[in-house]
Design an enzyme around this catalytic site. Structure first.
Site, short mmCIF file in Angstrom:
data_model
loop_
_atom_site.label_atom_id
_atom_site.label_comp_id
_atom_site.label_asym_id
_atom_site.label_seq_id
_atom_site.Cartn_x
_atom_site.Cartn_y
_atom_site.Cartn_z
N HIS A 396 89.17 -5.61 -59.29
CA HIS A 396 90.59 -5.27 -59.71
C HIS A 396 91.43 -5.61 -58.43
O HIS A 396 92.52 -5.57 -58.61
CB HIS A 396 90.58 -3.71 -59.73
CG HIS A 396 91.47 -3.37 -60.82
ND1 HIS A 396 92.43 -3.73 -61.08
CD2 HIS A 396 91.23 -2.33 -61.58
CE1 HIS A 396 93.20 -3.02 -62.27
NE2 HIS A 396 92.35 -2.05 -62.58
N ARG A 397 91.22 -5.93 -57.42
CA ARG A 397 92.01 -6.57 -56.33
C ARG A 397 92.48 -8.09 -56.81
O ARG A 397 93.50 -8.49 -56.14
CB ARG A 397 91.17 -6.90 -55.02
CG ARG A 397 90.64 -5.46 -54.56
CD ARG A 397 89.78 -5.51 -53.25
NE ARG A 397 88.46 -6.23 -53.46
CZ ARG A 397 87.40 -6.67 -52.71
NH1 ARG A 397 87.74 -6.21 -51.38
NH2 ARG A 397 86.69 -7.36 -53.24
#
Length: 423
Positions: A396-397
């Site tokens: 998700h980064r």
């Protein structure tokens, strides 16, 4: 002119490997593709090619030494050349100077001292892989064994002939209860039971997998997107292709999945990115890591430029790499350069699973089995169809849910229209 042979990357983020065997000796003539050494990495035995042609002038390191990636392990040149003056030895934990000839055997009456403990080595001592295996099977503590190999290295015969010393117990009234061995204390789970259990020491590969996967789940914020895909057209196209192919050249479903993954990443290059904490690195080449089950764990072999090569070329390369991985001997290039990974458990009758990202990659595709299931057709009637559940795990980064979903749509479209994989 003498040239240096350096230890190549061993795959993943391995910084060093253990020298298992020299396959060439000083004075031997080698071609660039000749295997000069076998080195044990975290997940496999790597066959190291000479890389240059000529005569072996010098070997640096003894069997059992830990060699650093990028260090010089040998010198190759013309027969009359002098070996280059050695800098620091290639081995980071060595028993002496660089090796230029096999060590002479010790006199029969000489007994080697016990192997010197080193906390950076497995079990704290030097030992051959077969000696470690036998010790594990027989429950022998290698620290108690005297090694007779080079530099005090424990070899097979040392373990096979070892007899436990007889130690008279102290009087019961005097001896306090023995504490649990330090090695049997769990990280957060308390003391490991020692009765009615079998204690299994972690192998190097299993320990490495444990470290990397724990790190991934702790530090990488995973999100997951799943889709159910119609695989009937894929299976039909594969069957048509394989009708005219020899048995050893047939296309597998996994080959087609690897190709489809690569083509989907062409559309979504952000998922072909690696995350390094303070920066992201987007790769221009699409190299698909393929998770391969081996006896002690798993290893990823790498289908390089899978978006550019034909299915036949990908299948041939995959078949050769997977065979080497299962034999326990891979080439350095087999395990280098993965930018995104596919984990396919379809052969094991798996309905659905989630895969853990292999850092620093941004994603991994978990592929389940193609199964015959009841499906509702467009006209509302029921029929039997072939369906496969696939889930992409994404960092998700690096990306967000919408992009993950769009990637899955692109992948699904390729699988359900498989002739696009043949272009």
């Amino acid at each position: 002119m003498a040239q240096e042979v350096k230890l190549p990357s061993l795959g993943g983020d391995s910084a060093e490997g253990t020298l298992l065997n020299w396959l060439k000796q000083p004075g031997d003539t080698v071609s660039a593709n000749d295997i000069i050494a076998e080195v044990e990495a975290d997940k496999a035995t790597i066959e190291v090619p000479a890389g240059v042609a000529g005569t072996v002038l010098e070997l640096r390191g003894a069997v059992g030494d830990a060699l650093k990636v990028g260090s010089t392990i040998a010198i190759v040149g013309a027969a009359g050349d002098a070996a280059a003056a050695p800098p620091a030895p290639a081995a980071v934990k060595s028993n002496g100077a660089p090796v230029s000839a096999p060590p002479a055997p010790a006199p029969a009456a000489t007994i080697a001292p016990p192997a010197e403990a080193d906390e950076d080595l497995p079990d704290g001592v030097k030992a051959s892989p077969i000696a470690r295996k036998i010790a594990t099977e027989r429950g022998i503590d290698l620290k108690l064994v005297t090694g007779t190999g080079p530099g005090g290295r424990i070899i097979k015969s040392d373990v096979e002939t070892w007899v436990a010393p007889v130690i008279a117990p102290a009087p019961a009234a005097v001896a306090p209860p023995a504490p649990a061995p330090a090695a049997l204390v769990g990280q957060t789970w308390g003391t490991v039971p020692t009765e009615d259990v079998e204690i299994i020491e972690l192998t190097r590969i299993r320990n490495r997998i444990a470290q990397r996967m724990s790190l991934s789940k702790q530090q990488v914020p995973h999100f997951y997107v799943s889709s159910e895909i119609d695989t009937q057209a894929l299976l039909d196209v594969r069957a048509d292709i394989n009708k005219t192919q020899p048995e050893d050249e047939k296309i597998t479903v996994n080959d087609m999945i690897v190709k489809a993954t690569a083509l989907a990443l062409v559309q979504f290059p952000n998922l072909n990115t690696h995350f390094y904490g303070d920066k992201m690195v987007r790769h221009k080449r699409i190299n698909i890591g393929i998770a391969v089950a081996i006896p002690n764990g798993l290893i990823n072999v790498v289908a390089k430029d899978a978006d550019k090569y034909s299915l036949g070329t990908i299948a041939r390369s995959n078949r050769e790499m997977i065979a080497r991985a299962r034999e326990g001997k891979v080439k350095p290039e087999d395990v280098q350069g993965s930018t995104f990974t596919v984990s396919n458990l379809g052969a094991f009758d798996v309905e659905h699973f989630l895969a853990i990202i292999n850092p620093p990659e941004a994603g991994i595709l978990a592929v389940s089995s193609a199964r015959k299931v009841p499906v509702v057709l467009a006209d509302g009637t029921l029929a039997v169809g072939s369906r496969m559940k696939v889930t992409v795990s994404v960092d998700h980064r690096v990306s967000d849910g919408a992009e993950g979903a769009q990637f899955m749509q692109a992948f699904k479209a390729l699988i359900e229209n498989p002739k696009r994989l043949l272009v």
